[in-house]
Motif scaffolding. Sequence first.
Motif, PDB file in Angstrom:
ATOM      1  N   MET A   1      35.727  42.225  18.690  1.00 13.69           N
ATOM      2  CA  MET A   1      35.731  42.452  17.847  1.00 13.69           C
ATOM      3  C   MET A   1      36.131  41.343  16.887  1.00 13.69           C
ATOM      4  SD  MET A   1      35.714  46.511  15.238  1.00 13.69           S
ATOM      5  CE  MET A   1      34.958  46.791  16.400  1.00 13.69           C
ATOM      6  N   LYS A   2      34.489  41.173  15.722  1.00 14.03           N
ATOM      7  CA  LYS A   2      35.529  40.231  14.957  1.00 14.03           C
ATOM      8  C   LYS A   2      35.361  40.898  13.980  1.00 14.03           C
ATOM      9  CE  LYS A   2      35.072  35.025  13.679  1.00 14.03           C
ATOM     10  NZ  LYS A   2      33.726  34.354  13.911  1.00 14.03           N
ATOM     11  N   VAL A   3      35.816  40.570  12.545  1.00  8.57           N
ATOM     12  CA  VAL A   3      36.077  41.041  11.328  1.00  8.57           C
ATOM     13  C   VAL A   3      37.190  40.068  10.258  1.00  8.57           C
ATOM     14  CG1 VAL A   3      36.324  43.840  12.391  1.00  8.57           C
ATOM     15  CG2 VAL A   3      38.332  42.459  11.673  1.00  8.57           C
ATOM     16  N   LYS A   4      37.001  40.176   8.744  1.00  6.84           N
ATOM     17  CA  LYS A   4      37.377  39.101   7.935  1.00  6.84           C
ATOM     18  C   LYS A   4      38.050  39.937   7.464  1.00  6.84           C
ATOM     19  CE  LYS A   4      37.289  36.044   5.144  1.00  6.84           C
ATOM     20  NZ  LYS A   4      36.905  33.991   5.653  1.00  6.84           N
ATOM     21  N   VAL A   5      39.771  39.954   7.162  1.00  6.43           N
ATOM     22  CA  VAL A   5      39.971  40.236   6.519  1.00  6.43           C
ATOM     23  C   VAL A   5      40.540  40.148   5.570  1.00  6.43           C
ATOM     24  CG1 VAL A   5      42.229  41.771   6.585  1.00  6.43           C
ATOM     25  CG2 VAL A   5      41.373  41.488   8.484  1.00  6.43           C
ATOM     26  N   ARG A   6      40.237  40.202   3.710  1.00  6.14           N
ATOM     27  CA  ARG A   6      41.220  39.531   3.286  1.00  6.14           C
ATOM     28  C   ARG A   6      42.347  40.388   1.975  1.00  6.14           C
ATOM     29  NH1 ARG A   6      37.364  36.057   0.641  1.00  6.14           N
ATOM     30  NH2 ARG A   6      37.859  36.476  -1.254  1.00  6.14           N
ATOM     31  N   PHE A   7      42.788  39.800   1.049  1.00  7.96           N
ATOM     32  CA  PHE A   7      44.568  39.910   1.183  1.00  7.96           C
ATOM     33  C   PHE A   7      44.226  39.819  -0.566  1.00  7.96           C
ATOM     34  CE2 PHE A   7      45.325  38.293   5.514  1.00  7.96           C
ATOM     35  CZ  PHE A   7      45.647  39.555   6.303  1.00  7.96           C
ATOM     36  N   PHE A   8      44.683  40.965  -1.319  1.00  5.42           N
ATOM     37  CA  PHE A   8      44.602  40.273  -2.883  1.00  5.42           C
ATOM     38  C   PHE A   8      46.200  40.713  -2.728  1.00  5.42           C
ATOM     39  CE2 PHE A   8      40.422  41.340  -1.308  1.00  5.42           C
ATOM     40  CZ  PHE A   8      39.816  40.160  -2.545  1.00  5.42           C
ATOM     41  N   ALA A   9      46.494  40.199  -4.957  1.00  6.56           N
ATOM     42  CA  ALA A   9      47.179  40.280  -5.784  1.00  6.56           C
ATOM     43  C   ALA A   9      48.518  40.541  -4.650  1.00  6.56           C
ATOM     44  CB  ALA A   9      47.677  41.671  -5.491  1.00  6.56           C
TER      45      ALA A   9
END
Length: 84
Positions: A1-9
Motif C-alpha cells: 500500500m502506498k500513502v502520503k503522510v504529512r506532519f504539522f506543527a
Amino acid sequence: MKVKVRFFASLKEQLGQDSMDVEADFSPATVAGLRAHLCSDPAFAKVFEQAGRLRAAVNQDMADDNTPVPELAEVAFFPPVTGG
C-alpha cells in the motif's frame, strides 16, 4: 500500500520533514495501523510519544484510530491545538 503522510506543527519541526511517502503493508489498514508502522522507527516513536494524543486526518477529513486508510490516501498527523 502506498500513502502520503504529512506532519504539522511541532511534529514537522521535530522530525525535520513535512511529509513522506510510505509504501508498506501495515495491518490493520487504519490510522492506528499506520501509526504503529511509523512508530516501529524509534525516532518516530519518540516524537509521537512526546507529542501526546495526536490528531489525524485522512484525505482532509478528521479521523480516529479506526478510520480506514485506503491506497493512495493522504494521512496527516498533528498535535492537539491549545491556546485561547
